[in-house]
Write a protein that holds these residues in place. Structure first.
Motif, PDB file in Angstrom:
ATOM      1  N   LEU A  94       0.799  -0.919  -0.344  1.00  0.00           N
ATOM      2  CA  LEU A  94       0.053  -0.123  -0.452  1.00  0.00           C
ATOM      3  C   LEU A  94       1.026   1.010  -0.254  1.00  0.00           C
ATOM      4  O   LEU A  94       0.552   2.081  -0.627  1.00  0.00           O
ATOM      5  CB  LEU A  94      -1.336   0.194   1.039  1.00  0.00           C
ATOM      6  N   GLU A  95       1.747   1.170   0.755  1.00  0.00           N
ATOM      7  CA  GLU A  95       2.921   2.033   1.091  1.00  0.00           C
ATOM      8  C   GLU A  95       3.750   2.598  -0.327  1.00  0.00           C
ATOM      9  O   GLU A  95       4.183   3.684  -1.061  1.00  0.00           O
ATOM     10  CB  GLU A  95       3.904   1.991   2.056  1.00  0.00           C
ATOM     11  N   SER A  96       4.317   1.236  -1.136  1.00  0.00           N
ATOM     12  CA  SER A  96       4.046   1.549  -2.311  1.00  0.00           C
ATOM     13  C   SER A  96       3.353   1.846  -3.341  1.00  0.00           C
ATOM     14  O   SER A  96       3.625   2.882  -4.060  1.00  0.00           O
ATOM     15  CB  SER A  96       4.950   0.220  -3.390  1.00  0.00           C
ATOM     16  N   LEU A  97       2.351   1.319  -3.599  1.00  0.00           N
ATOM     17  CA  LEU A  97       1.044   2.015  -4.178  1.00  0.00           C
ATOM     18  C   LEU A  97       1.059   3.848  -3.978  1.00  0.00           C
ATOM     19  O   LEU A  97       0.829   4.362  -5.181  1.00  0.00           O
ATOM     20  CB  LEU A  97       0.138   1.438  -4.526  1.00  0.00           C
ATOM     21  N   LYS A  98       0.825   4.369  -2.479  1.00  0.00           N
ATOM     22  CA  LYS A  98       1.102   5.450  -2.387  1.00  0.00           C
ATOM     23  C   LYS A  98       2.386   6.545  -3.385  1.00  0.00           C
ATOM     24  O   LYS A  98       1.838   7.131  -3.394  1.00  0.00           O
ATOM     25  CB  LYS A  98       0.028   5.637  -0.804  1.00  0.00           C
ATOM     26  N   GLU A  99       3.279   5.875  -2.814  1.00  0.00           N
ATOM     27  CA  GLU A  99       4.513   6.578  -3.687  1.00  0.00           C
ATOM     28  C   GLU A  99       4.717   6.883  -4.960  1.00  0.00           C
ATOM     29  O   GLU A  99       4.937   7.350  -5.931  1.00  0.00           O
ATOM     30  CB  GLU A  99       5.578   6.037  -3.624  1.00  0.00           C
ATOM     31  N   LYS A 100       3.851   5.299  -5.311  1.00  0.00           N
ATOM     32  CA  LYS A 100       3.900   5.333  -7.197  1.00  0.00           C
ATOM     33  C   LYS A 100       2.565   6.438  -7.594  1.00  0.00           C
ATOM     34  O   LYS A 100       2.565   6.623  -8.753  1.00  0.00           O
ATOM     35  CB  LYS A 100       3.002   3.963  -7.431  1.00  0.00           C
ATOM     36  N   ASP A 101       1.519   6.625  -6.453  1.00  0.00           N
ATOM     37  CA  ASP A 101       0.599   7.204  -7.011  1.00  0.00           C
ATOM     38  C   ASP A 101       0.921   9.223  -7.144  1.00  0.00           C
ATOM     39  O   ASP A 101       0.957   9.150  -8.068  1.00  0.00           O
ATOM     40  CB  ASP A 101      -0.994   6.416  -6.313  1.00  0.00           C
ATOM     41  N   LEU A 102       1.930   8.956  -6.040  1.00  0.00           N
ATOM     42  CA  LEU A 102       2.073  10.002  -5.621  1.00  0.00           C
ATOM     43  C   LEU A 102       3.104  10.701  -7.250  1.00  0.00           C
ATOM     44  O   LEU A 102       3.106  11.698  -7.634  1.00  0.00           O
ATOM     45  CB  LEU A 102       2.432  10.130  -4.392  1.00  0.00           C
ATOM     46  N   THR A 103       3.982   9.790  -7.423  1.00  0.00           N
ATOM     47  CA  THR A 103       4.968  10.335  -8.186  1.00  0.00           C
ATOM     48  C   THR A 103       4.565  10.066  -9.156  1.00  0.00           C
ATOM     49  O   THR A 103       4.387  11.029 -10.540  1.00  0.00           O
ATOM     50  CB  THR A 103       5.765   8.805  -8.269  1.00  0.00           C
ATOM     51  N   ILE A 104       3.492   9.253  -9.748  1.00  0.00           N
ATOM     52  CA  ILE A 104       2.635   9.826 -11.280  1.00  0.00           C
ATOM     53  C   ILE A 104       1.862  10.607 -10.674  1.00  0.00           C
ATOM     54  O   ILE A 104       1.109  12.193 -11.954  1.00  0.00           O
ATOM     55  CB  ILE A 104       1.254   9.011 -11.705  1.00  0.00           C
ATOM     56  N   ARG A 105       1.125  11.584 -10.058  1.00  0.00           N
ATOM     57  CA  ARG A 105       0.441  13.479 -10.372  1.00  0.00           C
ATOM     58  C   ARG A 105       1.213  13.835  -9.895  1.00  0.00           C
ATOM     59  O   ARG A 105       1.353  15.114 -10.978  1.00  0.00           O
ATOM     60  CB  ARG A 105      -0.345  12.479  -8.319  1.00  0.00           C
ATOM     61  N   LYS A 106       3.068  13.933  -9.504  1.00  0.00           N
ATOM     62  CA  LYS A 106       3.439  14.379  -9.585  1.00  0.00           C
ATOM     63  C   LYS A 106       4.170  14.135 -11.008  1.00  0.00           C
ATOM     64  O   LYS A 106       4.695  16.232 -11.754  1.00  0.00           O
ATOM     65  CB  LYS A 106       5.089  13.962  -8.858  1.00  0.00           C
TER      66      LYS A 106
END
Length: 285
Positions: A94-106
């Motif tokens: 979940l943490e990894s998905l959050k980081e990936k989602d954050l990176t994608i949004r950035k």
């Protein structure tokens, strides 16, 4: 005396038969009791055997349940361990998905900013070049990159790499825009048709040379006449190997003879957009 003796014997005989009958009766009663006791004993023995067999079964079941219980306890321990690890892995995922989602949004935010800058650039170019014929100059955006394509008839004479005086007016307008966008670099590409170059000046060998010389000629005009920083420019020749259309008609060959200015955001500038996006509270929250 004989008579008396006979009577005595007769009485004695009578008493013995009576007792015998009584004894016989008692014997029968005793035999009945023995038979009854024997039946009960046999019943008890059978019940004991049944009870012993049931006891053994219960003991076997008890041993099985104990072993099973221990196995369940062990499995529970293993399951607890697995569940704990699974929870940890799930949390990491979940943490990894959050980081990936954050990176994608950035990245999306950076791309949006880049597209906004490109749009402003296109509007600026169209503002200064909008009075030209669309067949002579074309402005487009492909895959996040701005292209300015200028036909050769505006820039050069046939087979020449000398920029015409009339073309300097067009290049001056392009320079006006790019000078106002210091965060961009650009590449000038020369393109020819597939007709072999047959010049006799001894400088050019083929269309490769012609396309490169035309690109460097434009770069020098932008630098010397309009003050565009040379560190921001790259000159490249594509010869006839990147045509817009097939070189099967004179009109198509005219379309392929062009000089293209490819406006590129600086890589570090693009990364700066990403870093700025990372600092944006709207994204980080």
């Amino acid at each position: 005396m004989l008579g008396v003796l006979g009577m005595t014997l007769l009485l004695s005989s009578c008493v013995s038969q009576k007792k015998y009958a009584e004894l016989e009766s008692k014997q029968k009663e005793t035999q009945d009791l023995l038979n009854s006791a024997t039946v009960k004993l046999n019943t008890c023995l059978e019940e004991k055997a049944t009870a012993n067999s049931r006891l053994q079964t219960l003991e076997d079941q008890n041993a099985f349940l104990k072993a099973n219980n221990q196995e369940l306890i062990n499995n529970m321990g293993n399951l607890t361990t697995l569940t704990t690890k699974g929870a940890e892995n799930l949390e990491k995922s979940l943490e990894s998905l959050k980081e990936k989602d954050l990176t994608i949004r950035k990245l999306q935010d950076a791309i949006t900013r880049r597209d906004s800058v490109n749009l402003a650039l296109v509007q600026s170019l169209k503002g200064v070049l909008g009075n030209l014929d669309d067949e002579d100059i074309e402005i487009s955006v492909e895959k996040g990159v701005v292209f300015v394509s200028i036909s050769d008839k505006l820039l050069f004479s046939t087979g020449s790499y000398t920029v015409t005086q009339a073309a300097k007016n067009v290049l001056g307008k392009v320079a006006q825009v790019v000078n106002n966008k210091p965060d961009f670099e650009f590449m000038v590409e020369g393109h020819t048709d597939n007709v072999p170059y047959r010049g006799s000046n001894g400088v050019l060998l083929d269309n490769w040379d012609l396309s490169v010389k035309r690109a460097t000629s434009v770069v020098r005009i932008l630098e010397k006449d309009f003050g565009v920083a040379p560190a921001r420019m790259t000159a490249a020749g594509r010869s006839h190997y990147a045509p817009l259309v097939d070189n099967n008609t004179s009109d198509n060959r005219a379309k392929n003879r062009r000089t293209r200015i490819v406006v590129l955001p600086k890589i570090d500038q693009f990364y700066s957009m990403i870093e700025e996006g990372m600092k944006d509270p709207a994204i980080n929250n």
